[in-house]
Design a protein around this motif. Sequence first.
Motif, mmCIF file in Angstrom:
data_model
loop_
_atom_site.group_PDB
_atom_site.id
_atom_site.type_symbol
_atom_site.label_atom_id
_atom_site.label_comp_id
_atom_site.label_asym_id
_atom_site.label_seq_id
_atom_site.Cartn_x
_atom_site.Cartn_y
_atom_site.Cartn_z
ATOM 1 N N ILE A 64 -17.152 37.345 -79.604
ATOM 2 C CA ILE A 64 -16.711 38.133 -78.444
ATOM 3 C C ILE A 64 -16.110 37.220 -77.383
ATOM 4 C CG2 ILE A 64 -17.519 39.580 -76.536
ATOM 5 C CD1 ILE A 64 -19.564 40.774 -78.455
ATOM 6 N N ASN A 65 -16.738 36.065 -77.150
ATOM 7 C CA ASN A 65 -16.209 35.121 -76.161
ATOM 8 C C ASN A 65 -14.834 34.596 -76.568
ATOM 9 O OD1 ASN A 65 -18.486 35.374 -74.555
ATOM 10 N ND2 ASN A 65 -19.531 33.639 -75.501
ATOM 11 N N ILE A 66 -14.648 34.352 -77.878
ATOM 12 C CA ILE A 66 -13.347 33.885 -78.360
ATOM 13 C C ILE A 66 -12.278 34.949 -78.104
ATOM 14 C CG2 ILE A 66 -12.022 33.301 -80.439
ATOM 15 C CD1 ILE A 66 -14.537 31.952 -81.520
ATOM 16 N N LEU A 67 -12.620 36.214 -78.356
ATOM 17 C CA LEU A 67 -11.667 37.294 -78.113
ATOM 18 C C LEU A 67 -11.348 37.436 -76.631
ATOM 19 C CD1 LEU A 67 -13.014 39.977 -80.620
ATOM 20 C CD2 LEU A 67 -10.948 38.584 -80.838
ATOM 21 N N GLU A 68 -12.329 37.180 -75.789
ATOM 22 C CA GLU A 68 -12.078 37.246 -74.347
ATOM 23 C C GLU A 68 -11.212 36.078 -73.896
ATOM 24 O OE1 GLU A 68 -12.521 39.590 -72.369
ATOM 25 O OE2 GLU A 68 -13.718 40.896 -73.625
ATOM 26 N N VAL A 69 -11.400 34.902 -74.502
ATOM 27 C CA VAL A 69 -10.524 33.763 -74.202
ATOM 28 C C VAL A 69 -9.092 34.093 -74.617
ATOM 29 C CG1 VAL A 69 -9.979 31.381 -74.832
ATOM 30 C CG2 VAL A 69 -12.335 32.017 -74.312
ATOM 31 N N PHE A 70 -8.939 34.787 -75.761
ATOM 32 C CA PHE A 70 -7.603 35.183 -76.206
ATOM 33 C C PHE A 70 -6.969 36.157 -75.214
ATOM 34 C CE2 PHE A 70 -4.827 38.079 -78.664
ATOM 35 C CZ PHE A 70 -3.865 37.157 -79.051
ATOM 36 N N ARG A 71 -7.765 36.995 -74.572
ATOM 37 C CA ARG A 71 -7.229 37.913 -73.571
ATOM 38 C C ARG A 71 -6.571 37.133 -72.431
ATOM 39 N NH1 ARG A 71 -8.979 43.114 -72.789
ATOM 40 N NH2 ARG A 71 -10.999 42.626 -73.736
ATOM 41 N N ASP A 72 -7.219 36.034 -72.024
ATOM 42 C CA ASP A 72 -6.644 35.202 -70.973
ATOM 43 C C ASP A 72 -5.323 34.590 -71.433
ATOM 44 O OD1 ASP A 72 -7.021 33.696 -68.322
ATOM 45 O OD2 ASP A 72 -6.771 32.054 -69.746
ATOM 46 N N ILE A 73 -5.244 34.197 -72.723
ATOM 47 C CA ILE A 73 -3.990 33.651 -73.255
ATOM 48 C C ILE A 73 -2.908 34.731 -73.280
ATOM 49 C CG2 ILE A 73 -2.900 32.662 -75.309
ATOM 50 C CD1 ILE A 73 -5.544 31.330 -75.963
ATOM 51 N N VAL A 74 -3.302 35.962 -73.635
ATOM 52 C CA VAL A 74 -2.350 37.071 -73.647
ATOM 53 C C VAL A 74 -1.727 37.263 -72.269
ATOM 54 C CG1 VAL A 74 -2.169 39.583 -73.826
ATOM 55 C CG2 VAL A 74 -3.359 38.291 -75.599
ATOM 56 N N ILE A 75 -2.551 37.117 -71.228
ATOM 57 C CA ILE A 75 -2.067 37.364 -69.864
ATOM 58 C C ILE A 75 -1.313 36.168 -69.307
ATOM 59 C CG2 ILE A 75 -2.795 37.898 -67.501
ATOM 60 C CD1 ILE A 75 -5.206 39.352 -68.718
ATOM 61 N N ASN A 76 -1.866 34.970 -69.501
ATOM 62 C CA ASN A 76 -1.320 33.774 -68.843
ATOM 63 C C ASN A 76 -0.604 32.813 -69.774
ATOM 64 O OD1 ASN A 76 -2.494 34.488 -66.235
ATOM 65 N ND2 ASN A 76 -4.473 33.967 -67.168
ATOM 66 N N GLY A 77 -0.813 32.933 -71.092
ATOM 67 C CA GLY A 77 -0.217 31.999 -72.020
ATOM 68 C C GLY A 77 -0.905 30.645 -71.989
ATOM 69 N N ASN A 78 -0.419 29.713 -72.791
ATOM 70 C CA ASN A 78 -0.925 28.333 -72.773
ATOM 71 C C ASN A 78 0.217 27.391 -73.137
ATOM 72 O OD1 ASN A 78 -0.627 28.554 -75.553
ATOM 73 N ND2 ASN A 78 -2.812 28.805 -75.949
ATOM 74 N N ASP A 79 -0.119 26.189 -73.557
ATOM 75 C CA ASP A 79 0.921 25.203 -73.872
ATOM 76 C C ASP A 79 1.746 25.581 -75.095
ATOM 77 O OD1 ASP A 79 0.046 23.723 -71.731
ATOM 78 O OD2 ASP A 79 -1.259 22.416 -72.936
ATOM 79 N N TYR A 80 1.224 26.464 -75.940
ATOM 80 C CA TYR A 80 1.900 26.791 -77.193
ATOM 81 C C TYR A 80 2.372 28.247 -77.255
ATOM 82 C CZ TYR A 80 -0.670 22.554 -78.349
ATOM 83 O OH TYR A 80 -1.198 21.281 -78.338
ATOM 84 N N ILE A 81 1.722 29.135 -76.513
ATOM 85 C CA ILE A 81 2.023 30.562 -76.576
ATOM 86 C C ILE A 81 2.435 31.052 -75.194
ATOM 87 C CG2 ILE A 81 1.112 32.852 -77.140
ATOM 88 C CD1 ILE A 81 -0.924 31.512 -78.944
ATOM 89 N N PRO A 82 3.564 31.732 -75.078
ATOM 90 C CA PRO A 82 3.961 32.280 -73.772
ATOM 91 C C PRO A 82 3.104 33.500 -73.432
ATOM 92 C CG PRO A 82 5.497 32.993 -75.454
ATOM 93 C CD PRO A 82 4.558 32.039 -76.124
ATOM 94 N N PRO A 83 3.085 33.945 -72.192
ATOM 95 C CA PRO A 83 2.377 35.188 -71.851
ATOM 96 C C PRO A 83 2.873 36.343 -72.725
ATOM 97 C CG PRO A 83 3.021 34.020 -69.861
ATOM 98 C CD PRO A 83 3.676 33.298 -71.004
ATOM 99 N N LEU A 84 1.945 37.122 -73.261
ATOM 100 C CA LEU A 84 2.287 38.196 -74.191
ATOM 101 C C LEU A 84 2.226 39.576 -73.557
ATOM 102 C CD1 LEU A 84 0.358 36.890 -77.329
ATOM 103 C CD2 LEU A 84 2.767 36.542 -76.741
ATOM 104 N N ASP A 85 1.666 39.677 -72.354
ATOM 105 C CA ASP A 85 1.599 40.979 -71.687
ATOM 106 C C ASP A 85 1.771 40.789 -70.180
ATOM 107 O OD1 ASP A 85 1.326 43.637 -71.126
ATOM 108 O OD2 ASP A 85 -0.871 43.651 -71.335
ATOM 109 N N PRO A 86 2.930 41.136 -69.635
ATOM 110 C CA PRO A 86 4.085 41.650 -70.388
ATOM 111 C C PRO A 86 4.844 40.533 -71.098
ATOM 112 C CG PRO A 86 4.624 41.477 -68.073
ATOM 113 C CD PRO A 86 3.161 41.126 -68.187
ATOM 114 N N LEU A 87 5.449 40.888 -72.224
ATOM 115 C CA LEU A 87 6.311 39.975 -72.966
ATOM 116 C C LEU A 87 7.764 40.360 -72.671
ATOM 117 C CD1 LEU A 87 6.807 37.768 -75.114
ATOM 118 C CD2 LEU A 87 6.713 39.581 -76.841
ATOM 119 N N GLU A 88 8.540 39.406 -72.205
ATOM 120 C CA GLU A 88 9.928 39.675 -71.844
ATOM 121 C C GLU A 88 10.859 38.729 -72.614
ATOM 122 O OE1 GLU A 88 9.927 39.228 -67.627
ATOM 123 O OE2 GLU A 88 9.294 41.308 -67.275
ATOM 124 N N ILE A 89 11.833 39.317 -73.294
ATOM 125 C CA ILE A 89 12.814 38.551 -74.066
ATOM 126 C C ILE A 89 14.202 39.062 -73.674
ATOM 127 C CG2 ILE A 89 13.635 37.910 -76.362
ATOM 128 C CD1 ILE A 89 10.861 38.484 -77.442
#
Length: 272
Positions: free
Chosen positions: A71-96
């Motif tokens: 559950i904690n890993i999934l919650e960490v992924f939520r933060d990546i979805v919102i803010n992104g990290n060094d490898y993944i851009p923010p996914l919500d919202p995702l703008e291309i």
Amino acid sequence: MKSIALVLLIASAYAGAAIPNVAVESAQGQLGPSKFQLHLESSVAEYEGLAGQLFDVENKASNRILEDLIINILEVFRDIVINGNDYIPPLDPLEIEHIGPFQFSVTGLRVTANIRDLRSEGLRWYVIDTVSFNPIRLTVGVHVTLPWFSVACRYDVETRILLVRHRAAGNFRLFIHRIEVGVDLRMGTNLVGGYLTLRELEIKIDVHDTLVHIDGMTGSKLINRFISNLVQSISQDIVQKHIDSLGDFLSVVLFDVINDILQDYTINDILP
């Protein structure tokens, strides 16, 4: 388990040794060999039950530790979805800004399309419904629900049928109501070092409802509305027809990814 009960029983016997001899002697006439054996068996059963409860509590606590970790890993992924990290851009919202051009051609027909200003939203709102872990079979089950998800963009299309050309440009929007994702995986251990390895991975996706709107295909609003309604009427059937293929595709793609993660862990790492 019986050894634990026996230890508890011996401890109680030492405690009973403090009873005066008079009380023991007065009880000898009432407690014969058969009654003593019955009393001993019932005491052992009682202590075995207590030890079993303690074992179940400890086992459930260990399972809960791993479930909380997932559950904690999934919650960490939520933060990546919102803010992104060094490898993944923010996914919500995702703008291309631009995707394409896409080209499709058959005899006498050629289509070229571009997607512009794409924006998707809703991924951050996923809900973790259940997480389960079976330490005996080394299986993990996760069920997640995404209440809604939307994609909006502009498009331009150029179609050529023999010598006739048609150009169209407009807006496209897809709204999906309730996406459910179930993940079931089974682990094992290799023969060298006892490191974990992934044996099975199954991902199931279910989409409850879709809403499609498209305009600009022709210069006529009436024809555009007809096209949009036609696409809407077949969208759910198309989604349901191909959603299982998407789940199978993700299962194959993520199988090696999860295996690479597990190869550095042993069974002792997930069984605290």
